[in-house]
Design a protein around this motif. Structure first.
Motif, PDB file in Angstrom:
ATOM      1  N   TYR A 161      42.828  34.108  37.707  1.00  0.00           N
ATOM      2  CA  TYR A 161      44.087  34.808  37.977  1.00  0.00           C
ATOM      3  C   TYR A 161      44.464  34.744  39.452  1.00  0.00           C
ATOM      4  O   TYR A 161      44.999  35.696  40.010  1.00  0.00           O
ATOM      5  N   GLY A 196      37.898  50.204  36.176  1.00  0.00           N
ATOM      6  CA  GLY A 196      37.102  50.589  35.018  1.00  0.00           C
ATOM      7  C   GLY A 196      35.609  50.412  35.245  1.00  0.00           C
ATOM      8  O   GLY A 196      34.808  51.278  34.889  1.00  0.00           O
ATOM      9  N   ARG A 218      41.041  44.120  26.572  1.00  0.00           N
ATOM     10  CA  ARG A 218      41.678  43.250  25.568  1.00  0.00           C
ATOM     11  C   ARG A 218      41.481  41.776  25.886  1.00  0.00           C
ATOM     12  O   ARG A 218      41.665  40.923  25.029  1.00  0.00           O
ATOM     13  N   TYR A 258      51.687  42.518  39.334  1.00  0.00           N
ATOM     14  CA  TYR A 258      52.098  43.253  40.539  1.00  0.00           C
ATOM     15  C   TYR A 258      53.071  44.376  40.178  1.00  0.00           C
ATOM     16  O   TYR A 258      54.111  44.103  39.571  1.00  0.00           O
ATOM     17  N   MET A 316      41.656  44.982  46.045  1.00  0.00           N
ATOM     18  CA  MET A 316      40.442  45.354  45.301  1.00  0.00           C
ATOM     19  C   MET A 316      39.719  46.537  45.944  1.00  0.00           C
ATOM     20  O   MET A 316      39.266  47.449  45.254  1.00  0.00           O
ATOM     21  N   ILE A 325      40.140  37.419  47.603  1.00  0.00           N
ATOM     22  CA  ILE A 325      39.316  37.459  48.811  1.00  0.00           C
ATOM     23  C   ILE A 325      39.011  38.922  49.115  1.00  0.00           C
ATOM     24  O   ILE A 325      39.930  39.741  49.233  1.00  0.00           O
ATOM     25  N   ALA A 356      38.159  46.513  32.060  1.00  0.00           N
ATOM     26  CA  ALA A 356      36.884  46.182  32.713  1.00  0.00           C
ATOM     27  C   ALA A 356      37.107  45.515  34.062  1.00  0.00           C
ATOM     28  O   ALA A 356      36.337  44.655  34.477  1.00  0.00           O
ATOM     29  N   ASP A 413      41.678  45.801  22.054  1.00  0.00           N
ATOM     30  CA  ASP A 413      42.808  46.541  22.606  1.00  0.00           C
ATOM     31  C   ASP A 413      42.641  48.037  22.323  1.00  0.00           C
ATOM     32  O   ASP A 413      42.087  48.413  21.294  1.00  0.00           O
ATOM     33  N   VAL A 433      41.299  49.805  45.196  1.00  0.00           N
ATOM     34  CA  VAL A 433      41.064  50.240  43.814  1.00  0.00           C
ATOM     35  C   VAL A 433      39.655  50.839  43.688  1.00  0.00           C
ATOM     36  O   VAL A 433      39.465  51.900  43.086  1.00  0.00           O
ATOM     37  N   GLY A 446      38.669  41.943  35.001  1.00  0.00           N
ATOM     38  CA  GLY A 446      40.116  42.089  35.199  1.00  0.00           C
ATOM     39  C   GLY A 446      40.669  40.878  35.919  1.00  0.00           C
ATOM     40  O   GLY A 446      40.247  39.735  35.649  1.00  0.00           O
ATOM     41  N   ASN A 447      41.566  41.100  36.849  1.00  0.00           N
ATOM     42  CA  ASN A 447      42.199  39.977  37.548  1.00  0.00           C
ATOM     43  C   ASN A 447      41.271  39.292  38.546  1.00  0.00           C
ATOM     44  O   ASN A 447      41.607  38.239  39.077  1.00  0.00           O
ATOM     45  N   ALA A 448      40.118  39.892  38.804  1.00  0.00           N
ATOM     46  CA  ALA A 448      39.191  39.279  39.754  1.00  0.00           C
ATOM     47  C   ALA A 448      38.210  38.323  39.052  1.00  0.00           C
ATOM     48  O   ALA A 448      37.348  37.739  39.709  1.00  0.00           O
TER      49      ALA A 448
HETATM   50  P1  FAD Z   1      42.912  44.908  36.581  1.00  0.00           P
HETATM   51  O1  FAD Z   1      42.025  43.965  37.292  1.00  0.00           O
HETATM   52  O2  FAD Z   1      44.286  44.462  36.190  1.00  0.00           O
HETATM   53  O3  FAD Z   1      42.136  45.401  35.276  1.00  0.00           O
HETATM   54  C1  FAD Z   1      42.773  46.114  34.244  1.00  0.00           C
HETATM   55  C2  FAD Z   1      42.179  45.631  32.942  1.00  0.00           C
HETATM   56  O4  FAD Z   1      42.664  46.481  31.874  1.00  0.00           O
HETATM   57  C3  FAD Z   1      42.592  44.217  32.579  1.00  0.00           C
HETATM   58  O5  FAD Z   1      41.451  43.381  32.429  1.00  0.00           O
HETATM   59  C4  FAD Z   1      43.350  44.367  31.252  1.00  0.00           C
HETATM   60  O6  FAD Z   1      43.105  43.304  30.350  1.00  0.00           O
HETATM   61  C5  FAD Z   1      42.822  45.689  30.745  1.00  0.00           C
HETATM   62  N1  FAD Z   1      43.767  46.360  29.850  1.00  0.00           N
HETATM   63  C6  FAD Z   1      45.041  46.728  30.132  1.00  0.00           C
HETATM   64  N2  FAD Z   1      45.598  47.333  29.074  1.00  0.00           N
HETATM   65  C7  FAD Z   1      44.655  47.351  28.085  1.00  0.00           C
HETATM   66  C8  FAD Z   1      44.633  47.818  26.739  1.00  0.00           C
HETATM   67  N3  FAD Z   1      45.707  48.391  26.164  1.00  0.00           N
HETATM   68  N4  FAD Z   1      43.502  47.685  26.018  1.00  0.00           N
HETATM   69  C9  FAD Z   1      42.409  47.071  26.559  1.00  0.00           C
HETATM   70  N5  FAD Z   1      42.375  46.606  27.831  1.00  0.00           N
HETATM   71  C10 FAD Z   1      43.487  46.738  28.576  1.00  0.00           C
HETATM   72  N6  FAD Z   1      42.985  41.978  45.972  1.00  0.00           N
HETATM   73  C11 FAD Z   1      42.229  41.764  47.071  1.00  0.00           C
HETATM   74  O7  FAD Z   1      41.564  42.691  47.556  1.00  0.00           O
HETATM   75  N7  FAD Z   1      42.153  40.519  47.656  1.00  0.00           N
HETATM   76  C12 FAD Z   1      42.833  39.454  47.159  1.00  0.00           C
HETATM   77  O8  FAD Z   1      42.751  38.349  47.698  1.00  0.00           O
HETATM   78  C13 FAD Z   1      43.647  39.644  46.004  1.00  0.00           C
HETATM   79  N8  FAD Z   1      44.341  38.618  45.488  1.00  0.00           N
HETATM   80  C14 FAD Z   1      45.093  38.821  44.364  1.00  0.00           C
HETATM   81  C15 FAD Z   1      45.781  37.719  43.828  1.00  0.00           C
HETATM   82  C16 FAD Z   1      46.534  37.892  42.675  1.00  0.00           C
HETATM   83  C17 FAD Z   1      47.278  36.704  42.098  1.00  0.00           C
HETATM   84  C18 FAD Z   1      46.610  39.166  42.049  1.00  0.00           C
HETATM   85  C19 FAD Z   1      47.437  39.356  40.798  1.00  0.00           C
HETATM   86  C20 FAD Z   1      45.946  40.247  42.581  1.00  0.00           C
HETATM   87  C21 FAD Z   1      45.177  40.086  43.749  1.00  0.00           C
HETATM   88  N9  FAD Z   1      44.455  41.150  44.297  1.00  0.00           N
HETATM   89  C22 FAD Z   1      43.692  40.952  45.418  1.00  0.00           C
HETATM   90  C23 FAD Z   1      44.514  42.496  43.702  1.00  0.00           C
HETATM   91  C24 FAD Z   1      43.358  42.742  42.716  1.00  0.00           C
HETATM   92  O9  FAD Z   1      43.475  41.830  41.647  1.00  0.00           O
HETATM   93  C25 FAD Z   1      43.472  44.175  42.205  1.00  0.00           C
HETATM   94  O10 FAD Z   1      43.483  45.109  43.243  1.00  0.00           O
HETATM   95  C26 FAD Z   1      42.315  44.565  41.270  1.00  0.00           C
HETATM   96  O11 FAD Z   1      41.835  43.497  40.517  1.00  0.00           O
HETATM   97  C27 FAD Z   1      42.826  45.673  40.376  1.00  0.00           C
HETATM   98  O12 FAD Z   1      41.796  46.145  39.562  1.00  0.00           O
HETATM   99  P2  FAD Z   1      42.175  47.118  38.349  1.00  0.00           P
HETATM  100  O13 FAD Z   1      40.904  47.460  37.672  1.00  0.00           O
HETATM  101  O14 FAD Z   1      43.054  48.218  38.822  1.00  0.00           O
HETATM  102  O15 FAD Z   1      43.130  46.259  37.382  1.00  0.00           O
END
Ligand code: FAD
Ligand code: UDP
Length: 385
Positions: free
Chosen positions: A55, A13, A33, A308, A346, A59, A9, A215, A349, A39-41
């Protein structure tokens, strides 16, 4: 029966779930899960009532009007331009390295014109810029590289910059002027009511069901779905068939202090020998007024949640093998930072998710229409796990 199961989410997602439900009228089950969306935001109020990012600091910045306009449907924005200082030789200096960084560090009074020459006299020529070390020393020379980049990068990645792809340190530019903004993108904002609220709005469509603390392993046998969006780690999906893809993790230490402010900007970087890489003070990001202040220390780690992808050629080669498996998996789309093993921000993505949605639209008939047809012929095509 759901038309889609979306695993994760986060931005990948949530964007796909929203598009599939709203544009195609399909029924979507989103699972994560973790016990929350975003997610990480993800952001939330801590015990003191201060909005923090669980997390680490997020920004929002982009040059894509399409991405900005899309997200603007779910949030209003707060203007915010990010500034970062690096703690070097006991001083707090602007990073990205700019005219003020050099003048303050070395006690000089260079102008922008002189700075170009100054960098040129220190830069080391590198014929083929391949690594994260090459990028920096070929622009500003070894002293600035060692003071600002080498220690930080070794901590952050557990690798020397010479072992990392050039794209990593190339994220941080070098400037000849006094511009001390971390990003120069056209759109730079924070979601006015926070990221979690933005996600709640994206997912609050009647066609979307969200199940948290769930999960994929437990859901795959119970939930009935026809097609799948996977945004978790790609190697996990294939049960590590070719071995584990390396991801770097972080440990976050959150703290509330009994003072109004700790530091002059939202983020201070520590390239020296502290075990943490940076300290974030959230009130700068959110504009929240509060008598206390909340901060986060980031401690890089090999163990823990994958945050990462690690950009280096051998990891890319391993990812390519997983990508080939992903490409060959019917009715399943891999999207996002973990699923496509890309060091994406973000906005990238969201852009990738919107592009995936367009591909789905081009190649995949809407289930609603198919179902009507199939029911008529008593043949239900698609996925029945
Ligand atoms: P995620 O946010 O990782 O979401 C994936 C989700 O899938 C997670 O919630 C996870 O729990 C879930 N998942 C995984 N496997 C399973 C499973 N088997 N069953 C159920 N659920 C599962 N980007 C910016 O633009 N600006 C910033 O300032 C910035 N700062 C950041 C700082 C940090 C410390 C980090 C780590 C990242 C940063 N980012 C930033 C990057 C940003 O977090 C990502 O680009 C974005 O959140 C990725 O989204 P996502 O949906 O691909 O993944
Ligand atoms: N970096 C550094 N010193 C700094 C800032 C960044 O060495 O003061 C390097 C480090 O390798 C880092 C990379 O540049 O991982 C990218 O920095 P960015 O701030 O984009 O990292 P993120 O916010 O994605 O963690």
């Amino acid at each position: 029966m759901f038309d889609w199961l979306v695993v994760g989410a986060g931005f990948a997602g949530a964007t796909l779930a929203e598009r599939l439900a709203r544009v195609r009228g399909e029924r979507v089950l989103v699972i994560d899960r973790r016990p929350h969306v975003g997610g990480n935001a993800y952001d939330c109020r801590d015990a003191a009532g201060i909005l923090i990012h669980r997390y680490g600091p997020h920004i929002f910045h982009t040059n894509s009007r399409a991405v900005f306009d899309y997200l603007s449907e779910f949030t209003r924005w707060r203007r915010y331009e990010h500034r970062v200082l690096a703690n070097v030789d006991g001083k707090l200096l602007p990073i990205p390295i700019n005219l003020d960084t050099v003048n303050q560090l070395y006690g000089l009074r260079l102008t922008s014109d002189c700075l170009k020459q100054w960098f040129a006299s220190r830069a080391e020529p590198v014929e083929n810029i391949r690594t994260s070390e090459d990028v920096v020393i070929s622009q500003v020379g070894r002293d600035l590289y060692e003071k600002f980049f080498r220690g930080y990068t070794r901590k952050q990645w557990g690798l020397d910059p010479s072992q990392l792809d050039r794209s990593v340190t190339a994220r941080v530019p070098v400037r000849l002027d006094r511009d001390d903004r971390y990003f120069t993108d056209q759109f730079q904002f924070m979601p006015r009511d926070g990221y979690t609220r933005l996600f709640e709005r994206m997912l609050s469509h009647p066609g979307i069901t969200v199940k948290l603390s769930t999960d994929f392993r437990s859901a795959r046998n119970k939930a009935e779905f026809r097609r799948l969006i996977w945004t978790g780690p790609v190697d996990e999906f294939f049960q590590y068939r070719y071995g584990k893809l390396p991801y770097r993790s972080l440990r976050f230490k959150h703290k509330t202090l009994n003072q109004v402010r700790l530091q002059p900007v939202a983020v201070v970087n520590y390239p020296g020998d502290t075990p943490y890489t940076r300290v974030t003070e959230y009130k700068h990001l959110t504009g929240q007024v509060h008598p206390q202040t909340s901060i986060t220390y980031e401690y890089p780690s090999a163990e823990g949640d994958p945050y990462y992808p690690i950009p280096r050629s051998e990891n890319q080669a391993l990812y390519k093998k997983y990508e080939a498996l992903a490409d060959g998996t019917a009715d399943t789309w891999f999207v996002g930072r973990l699923a496509t093993y890309r060091y994406y921000n973000m906005d990238q993505v969201v852009g990738q998710a919107l592009a995936t949605f367009r591909r789905i639209e081009e190649t995949t008939p809407r289930w609603v229409g198919m179902q009507r047809l199939a029911t008529a012929s008593q043949e239900l095509p698609g996925r029945h796990p």
